[in-house]
Design an enzyme around this catalytic site. Sequence first.
Site, PDB file in Angstrom:
ATOM      1  N   ARG B 272      43.994   5.282 -19.374  1.00 11.40           N
ATOM      2  CA  ARG B 272      43.089   4.131 -19.376  1.00 11.40           C
ATOM      3  C   ARG B 272      41.672   4.658 -19.217  1.00 11.40           C
ATOM      4  O   ARG B 272      41.305   5.167 -18.155  1.00 11.40           O
ATOM      5  CB  ARG B 272      43.469   3.186 -18.217  1.00 11.40           C
ATOM      6  CG  ARG B 272      42.346   2.282 -17.764  1.00 11.40           C
ATOM      7  CD  ARG B 272      42.790   1.190 -16.834  1.00 11.40           C
ATOM      8  NE  ARG B 272      43.247   1.637 -15.512  1.00 11.40           N
ATOM      9  CZ  ARG B 272      42.448   2.125 -14.556  1.00 11.40           C
ATOM     10  NH1 ARG B 272      41.164   2.272 -14.772  1.00 11.40           N
ATOM     11  NH2 ARG B 272      42.952   2.475 -13.388  1.00 11.40           N
ATOM     12  N   HIS B 276      40.082  -0.441 -14.387  1.00 11.57           N
ATOM     13  CA  HIS B 276      41.348  -1.189 -14.330  1.00 11.57           C
ATOM     14  C   HIS B 276      41.131  -2.620 -14.834  1.00 11.57           C
ATOM     15  O   HIS B 276      41.848  -3.118 -15.694  1.00 11.57           O
ATOM     16  CB  HIS B 276      41.877  -1.205 -12.895  1.00 11.57           C
ATOM     17  CG  HIS B 276      43.019  -2.145 -12.688  1.00 11.57           C
ATOM     18  ND1 HIS B 276      44.275  -1.894 -13.181  1.00 11.57           N
ATOM     19  CD2 HIS B 276      43.087  -3.350 -12.087  1.00 11.57           C
ATOM     20  CE1 HIS B 276      45.070  -2.914 -12.872  1.00 11.57           C
ATOM     21  NE2 HIS B 276      44.366  -3.804 -12.208  1.00 11.57           N
ATOM     22  N   TYR B 285      37.721   6.680  -7.483  1.00  7.28           N
ATOM     23  CA  TYR B 285      38.975   7.420  -7.398  1.00  7.28           C
ATOM     24  C   TYR B 285      39.229   8.438  -8.506  1.00  7.28           C
ATOM     25  O   TYR B 285      40.270   9.062  -8.532  1.00  7.28           O
ATOM     26  CB  TYR B 285      40.159   6.446  -7.312  1.00  7.28           C
ATOM     27  CG  TYR B 285      40.202   5.408  -8.431  1.00  7.28           C
ATOM     28  CD1 TYR B 285      40.727   5.746  -9.674  1.00  7.28           C
ATOM     29  CD2 TYR B 285      39.705   4.125  -8.245  1.00  7.28           C
ATOM     30  CE1 TYR B 285      40.768   4.810 -10.704  1.00  7.28           C
ATOM     31  CE2 TYR B 285      39.736   3.189  -9.264  1.00  7.28           C
ATOM     32  CZ  TYR B 285      40.273   3.534 -10.485  1.00  7.28           C
ATOM     33  OH  TYR B 285      40.300   2.602 -11.492  1.00  7.28           O
TER      34      TYR B 285
HETATM   35  C1  LIG Z   1      53.754  -7.061  -7.635  1.00  7.36           C
HETATM   36  C2  LIG Z   1      52.306  -6.776  -7.770  1.00  7.36           C
HETATM   37  N1  LIG Z   1      51.691  -6.047  -6.822  1.00  7.36           N
HETATM   38  C3  LIG Z   1      50.368  -5.786  -6.923  1.00  7.36           C
HETATM   39  C4  LIG Z   1      49.651  -6.255  -7.973  1.00  7.36           C
HETATM   40  C5  LIG Z   1      48.154  -5.969  -8.077  1.00  7.36           C
HETATM   41  N2  LIG Z   1      47.956  -5.059  -9.222  1.00  7.36           N
HETATM   42  C6  LIG Z   1      47.593  -5.538 -10.431  1.00  7.36           C
HETATM   43  S1  LIG Z   1      47.640  -4.340 -11.590  1.00  7.36           S
HETATM   44  C7  LIG Z   1      48.113  -3.164 -10.475  1.00  7.36           C
HETATM   45  C8  LIG Z   1      48.361  -1.771 -10.928  1.00  7.36           C
HETATM   46  C9  LIG Z   1      49.306  -1.727 -12.070  1.00  7.36           C
HETATM   47  O1  LIG Z   1      49.497  -0.413 -12.465  1.00  7.36           O
HETATM   48  P1  LIG Z   1      50.398  -0.056 -13.713  1.00  7.36           P
HETATM   49  O2  LIG Z   1      51.751  -0.637 -13.559  1.00  7.36           O
HETATM   50  O3  LIG Z   1      50.318   1.411 -13.880  1.00  7.36           O
HETATM   51  O4  LIG Z   1      49.701  -0.820 -14.933  1.00  7.36           O
HETATM   52  P2  LIG Z   1      48.235  -0.586 -15.532  1.00  7.36           P
HETATM   53  O5  LIG Z   1      47.334  -1.553 -14.846  1.00  7.36           O
HETATM   54  O6  LIG Z   1      47.850   0.816 -15.301  1.00  7.36           O
HETATM   55  O7  LIG Z   1      48.371  -0.921 -16.972  1.00  7.36           O
HETATM   56  C10 LIG Z   1      48.225  -3.710  -9.203  1.00  7.36           C
HETATM   57  C11 LIG Z   1      48.571  -2.963  -7.987  1.00  7.36           C
HETATM   58  C12 LIG Z   1      50.329  -7.029  -8.940  1.00  7.36           C
HETATM   59  N3  LIG Z   1      49.694  -7.557 -10.001  1.00  7.36           N
HETATM   60  N4  LIG Z   1      51.651  -7.268  -8.813  1.00  7.36           N
END
Ligand SMILES: Cc1ncc(C[n+]2csc(CCOP(=O)(O)OP(=O)(O)O)c2C)c(N)n1
Lengths: 321, 386
Positions: B272, B276, B285
């Site tokens: 990415r 975020h 980070y």
């Molecule tokens: C169950 C849950 N916990 C926390 C969050 C908050 N949150 C949103 S995106 C994210 C990180 C997601 O990481 P990843 O699965 O690697 O997907 P990416 O955003 O990198 O595409 C978090 C912690 C959430 N949406 N759902």
Amino acid sequence: MQATIVQAVNEALHGAMERDDRVVVFGEDVAESGGVFRATDELLEEFGSDRVVDTPLSEIAIVGGATGMAMYGYRPVVEIQFSGFLPPAFDQLVTNTSRIRWRTRGELTAPMVVRMPYGAGVRALEHHSESLEGAYAHIPGLKVAVPSTPADTKGLLTAAIRDPDPVLFMEPKRIYRSIREELPEGDHEVPLGEAAVRREGDAVTVVAWGAMMPPTLEAVDDSGIDAEVIDLRTISPMDTETVVESVKKTGRCVVVHEGPRTLGVGSELIARINDEALMYLEAPIERVTGFDTQVPLLSMEDFYLPHPPRILDGIERALTA
Amino acid sequence: MSDRESDRRVPSAVGDGGVGLLTQADLSVPTHQIVDPDGSYDPEAVPDLSAEELCDLYRWMVTDRVFSRRMVNIQRRGELGTFGSTRGQEASIIGSAFTLEPQDWLYVGRAWTPMFMRGASMTDMIHFWRGIETAQQSFAKQNSQIAISIGSHIPLVAGLAWGMQLDDADAVATAYIGDGATSTGAAHEGINLAGALSLPALFFCQNNQYAISLNVEEQTGAKTLAQKALAYGIDAIRVDGQDVLAVYDAVQTARERVKDGNPVFVESVTYRLDAHTTSDDPTRYRDEEEVQEWEAKDPIERYRSFLQSEGLWSRIDHDSIVDDIETEFDEALATADELEERRVRELFAHVYDELPSELSRQLEAFEALLEERPEMDDYIEQRPKG
Ligand SMILES: Cc1ncc(C[n+]2csc(CCOP(=O)(O)OP(=O)(O)O)c2C)c(N)n1
Ligand SMILES: [Mg+2]
């Protein structure tokens, strides 16, 4: 020191970690980036990576892990990034966290705190808006606290971390940064289970908590009504006495909450008032609450929240009935 | 009984009495790649796609990039709640979605253009990020959904696949997940279910190295995410997520197997490049140096060099592709901006099939209040722009 609610969280965490090296903080994005709301800012730098830990994306592991660690003797204070992501860990809260003391007849306990921002009104996506304190307060063995001011945030969180039982600490994120006040210095504690009378009055008792406090006080202040406003502060255990004493004086009552109406905390408050002060009531108790619907997505979320005119409407109904 | 190959494997022979540790080191997980970062490739390995399809892949990748750029821009102008950019992940997103058929189900995490590929409009996606409920309704019409609670959709996809299995449908159910999502309990249970019941479920994991601030190396002790699949008894493919042909090839191969009741987990190794979401500050980070390393692995650049080598680049008018997408976005935004004023009734619709009497009462009381107290308008605003 002047501080906001989110800064007060940070201050309480710093203080607790300084005073007790069994206090550890973990959760998603809490260490290196200091939390998505910066509530855990600078903890990693100050207390090191043994005590401040970024966990995998695993709510079950965060709450279940904290419970085990607490049974072992530590004092975990964990963060759930948004209250909408606590549900996966609901199982741990119900199955373990809340029952350790009971299950072992006090031989083992789970003194820990789960902190999480809750509530609508920050223009976020689905699952970032709910207020389910009623559901969590329904779990025996779990305490639930909801501060509404920076000073109380510091005091209640400090008390929660010291509490011998598990506490769910729900932070009103909509007012995380909108109120600023002088924080009591040092080791400031506000006992769990004690409501605060924010405004004294004789005409009607209005009970609210968390993010509903500012609109409730605004409604009362703008109306000139001689209302007594109580900030419940802790949902479980609930300070029945303060509420009942006030209702005995005013004879009228309105409960304001953001969460859904049906089986909400208001229902329990009304039941307790009926139990202990029915004969003092001059009118039916009014509720001003969220609807029994999902919280609308951000474009319409304003419609869901009890705002001052809706709260005032409830107060006037209680006064004229 | 399934006739999956893995079910027929015999347990390994009893050892010689010593304690044998099975470790990750015993496993080697190759990463599938077709076009090398330097642009070279083995022509034999190129998937069998027509010139037109190869050009389409390019057009969709550019669509993805332009869409992210425009969304970030309008968010900065205050015209969206928030937005999660996909810049850097275009090969991963497009190469995978290009394999899907309309009858397939698609449940995504960070991947927006696949919705357009299936017929949703950019207006729908703008609505989504503005918090307008009709967006997911539109996606649903294309057998698609976006999951916000990370990992929560993985068991749903297993269930969709289960339905397909019972129906003998010529379709697969696909969950797009992130590296972070692999740590959830829902992932464990959902993928295990797919393995246990031999469901036509495809798990496409975009390992973009981060879950907000957490690097994938701290997300898990596993050396790769692909290897996790093996523990659920399903097959895995690890692929270079900056190589659109490799992603297409991997997911196409996976889809063929999945259709026959062999669930597959694909780990696409990508990055990415942007924050975020628009509320994130990645400088907290990660180092600029690391970002630059991945900028150099730009998937669109790599694919362009492939098209040049194939003599297909002359068929592509990059500037006019971009112009078309910009125009499509402008029109979509204008349409989104014209959203009609919404009625309060909508808040109460679709909670149940039939509105229970208590909810009707709440709605009527609220409508009456809005009439009686016009000062409500000082507090309540419809935010058609999120
Ligand atoms: C169950 C849950 N916990 C926390 C969050 C908050 N949150 C949103 S995106 C994210 C990180 C997601 O990481 P990843 O699965 O690697 O997907 P990416 O955003 O990198 O595409 C978090 C912690 C959430 N949406 N759902
Ligand atoms: Mg990720």
